[in-house]
Design a protein around this motif. Structure first.
Motif, PDB file in Angstrom:
ATOM      1  N   PRO A 177     -35.710  -3.191  -6.038  1.00 53.83           N
ATOM      2  CA  PRO A 177     -35.546  -3.830  -4.805  1.00 53.83           C
ATOM      3  C   PRO A 177     -34.486  -2.892  -4.068  1.00 53.83           C
ATOM      4  O   PRO A 177     -33.677  -2.084  -4.452  1.00 53.83           O
ATOM      5  N   GLU A 189     -48.915  -6.298 -12.961  1.00 51.16           N
ATOM      6  CA  GLU A 189     -47.732  -7.000 -12.409  1.00 51.16           C
ATOM      7  C   GLU A 189     -46.672  -5.932 -12.018  1.00 51.16           C
ATOM      8  O   GLU A 189     -46.047  -5.970 -11.114  1.00 51.16           O
ATOM      9  N   LEU A 195     -47.552  -4.899  -8.801  1.00 48.99           N
ATOM     10  CA  LEU A 195     -47.471  -5.712  -7.607  1.00 48.99           C
ATOM     11  C   LEU A 195     -45.986  -6.034  -7.501  1.00 48.99           C
ATOM     12  O   LEU A 195     -45.581  -6.318  -6.277  1.00 48.99           O
ATOM     13  N   VAL A 196     -45.118  -6.143  -8.452  1.00 49.17           N
ATOM     14  CA  VAL A 196     -43.560  -6.034  -8.315  1.00 49.17           C
ATOM     15  C   VAL A 196     -43.023  -5.051  -7.500  1.00 49.17           C
ATOM     16  O   VAL A 196     -42.551  -5.346  -6.336  1.00 49.17           O
ATOM     17  N   SER A 197     -43.559  -3.915  -7.756  1.00 43.47           N
ATOM     18  CA  SER A 197     -43.136  -2.669  -7.109  1.00 43.47           C
ATOM     19  C   SER A 197     -43.795  -2.770  -5.786  1.00 43.47           C
ATOM     20  O   SER A 197     -42.902  -2.324  -4.731  1.00 43.47           O
ATOM     21  N   LEU A 198     -44.969  -3.154  -5.518  1.00 42.58           N
ATOM     22  CA  LEU A 198     -45.263  -3.332  -3.831  1.00 42.58           C
ATOM     23  C   LEU A 198     -44.415  -4.236  -3.086  1.00 42.58           C
ATOM     24  O   LEU A 198     -44.007  -4.119  -1.972  1.00 42.58           O
ATOM     25  N   GLN A 199     -44.012  -5.408  -3.822  1.00 41.97           N
ATOM     26  CA  GLN A 199     -43.257  -6.285  -3.180  1.00 41.97           C
ATOM     27  C   GLN A 199     -41.937  -5.878  -2.760  1.00 41.97           C
ATOM     28  O   GLN A 199     -41.202  -5.890  -1.939  1.00 41.97           O
ATOM     29  N   ASN A 200     -41.275  -4.920  -3.797  1.00 39.76           N
ATOM     30  CA  ASN A 200     -39.798  -4.439  -3.806  1.00 39.76           C
ATOM     31  C   ASN A 200     -39.804  -3.418  -2.438  1.00 39.76           C
ATOM     32  O   ASN A 200     -39.072  -2.964  -1.986  1.00 39.76           O
ATOM     33  N   LYS A 210     -41.592  -3.311   0.079  1.00 36.96           N
ATOM     34  CA  LYS A 210     -41.451  -3.835   1.359  1.00 36.96           C
ATOM     35  C   LYS A 210     -40.079  -4.450   1.754  1.00 36.96           C
ATOM     36  O   LYS A 210     -39.740  -4.802   2.785  1.00 36.96           O
ATOM     37  N   THR A 211     -39.043  -4.427   0.841  1.00 37.34           N
ATOM     38  CA  THR A 211     -37.828  -4.812   1.069  1.00 37.34           C
ATOM     39  C   THR A 211     -36.924  -3.720   1.440  1.00 37.34           C
ATOM     40  O   THR A 211     -35.834  -3.899   2.144  1.00 37.34           O
TER      41      THR A 211
END
Length: 215
Positions: free
Chosen positions: A77, A164, A167-172, A174-175
């Protein structure tokens, strides 16, 4: 430094072979790369795993990818706390200086880092839970992903957690404000891939379908 040793001879011979053939045949191209600087169209974040030859998979030449590798292809993040963040620094440079048009995160099958995270979160690798473990503290990034797959049948958990990690890395990703702004404006597109080493296949996460699909 008095602890270094000469490079292994097989690597010296490989370099000399490359210099005599590939470099010599394309010397003008290499000199142009050196003089003109780099202008990659995409940043590729993938695993350190020696079996993942990302540039070969995409038939890429020098200068095409700004490549960053780490354990389990993770993006942490956004956390501007003054500490040293190699992956975050690479992302910042790719977006704000190189102005890449695409950021690709690619996970893969049989990932040792993900397997370690799975064992750590399931209580089978207490050594990774020690605060002194660099690998364990890095894999903490993936703990939210483990929570989403922990109730799957055991034989399905490894591949699910590898995906995952993407996916977790894609979410992070975008932070990071400068990434989020460029995604919103359409300057950057982000992509999540999972590579099956044995099959030589790639699956892409498709947002509308909500799943990984072969390309």
């Amino acid at each position: 430094m008095h602890t270094t040793k000469p490079l292994p001879q097989y690597l010296v011979q490989r370099f000399q072979g490359w210099k005599a053939t590939t470099y010599t045949e394309n010397e003008s191209w290499y000199r142009r790369l050196a003089d003109d600087g780099q202008h990659p169209r995409a940043m590729l974040i993938t695993c350190c795993d020696s079996r993942v030859h990302a540039t070969s998979i995409f038939g890429a030449e020098q200068g095409e990818f700004f490549l960053h590798r780490n354990i389990a292809n993770l993006v942490p993040p956004y956390k501007p706390d003054g500490a040293q963040h190699g992956t975050s620094a690479a992302i910042e440079y790719a977006v704000t200086v190189l102005k890449v048009a695409h950021i690709i995160i690619m996970g893969h099958s049989n990932c040792g880092g993900v397997a370690g995270c799975l064992d750590m979160c399931a209580g089978r690798a207490p050594e990774l839970d020690q605060k002194e473990s660099f690998v364990g503290r890095w894999m903490d990034i993936l703990r939210p992903g483990y929570e989403r797959i922990k109730d799957l049948p055991e034989q399905d958990q490894a591949i699910a957690l590898e995906k995952e990690a993407v996916l977790v890395s894609l979410q992070n990703l975008k932070t990071f404000p400068f990434v989020a702004d460029d995604v919103e404006s359409g300057k950057i597109s982000i992509h999540g891939l999972w590579h099956n080493i044995g099959e030589g296949s790639i699956e892409e996460f498709l947002f509308k379908e909500g799943k990984f699909c072969k390309i």
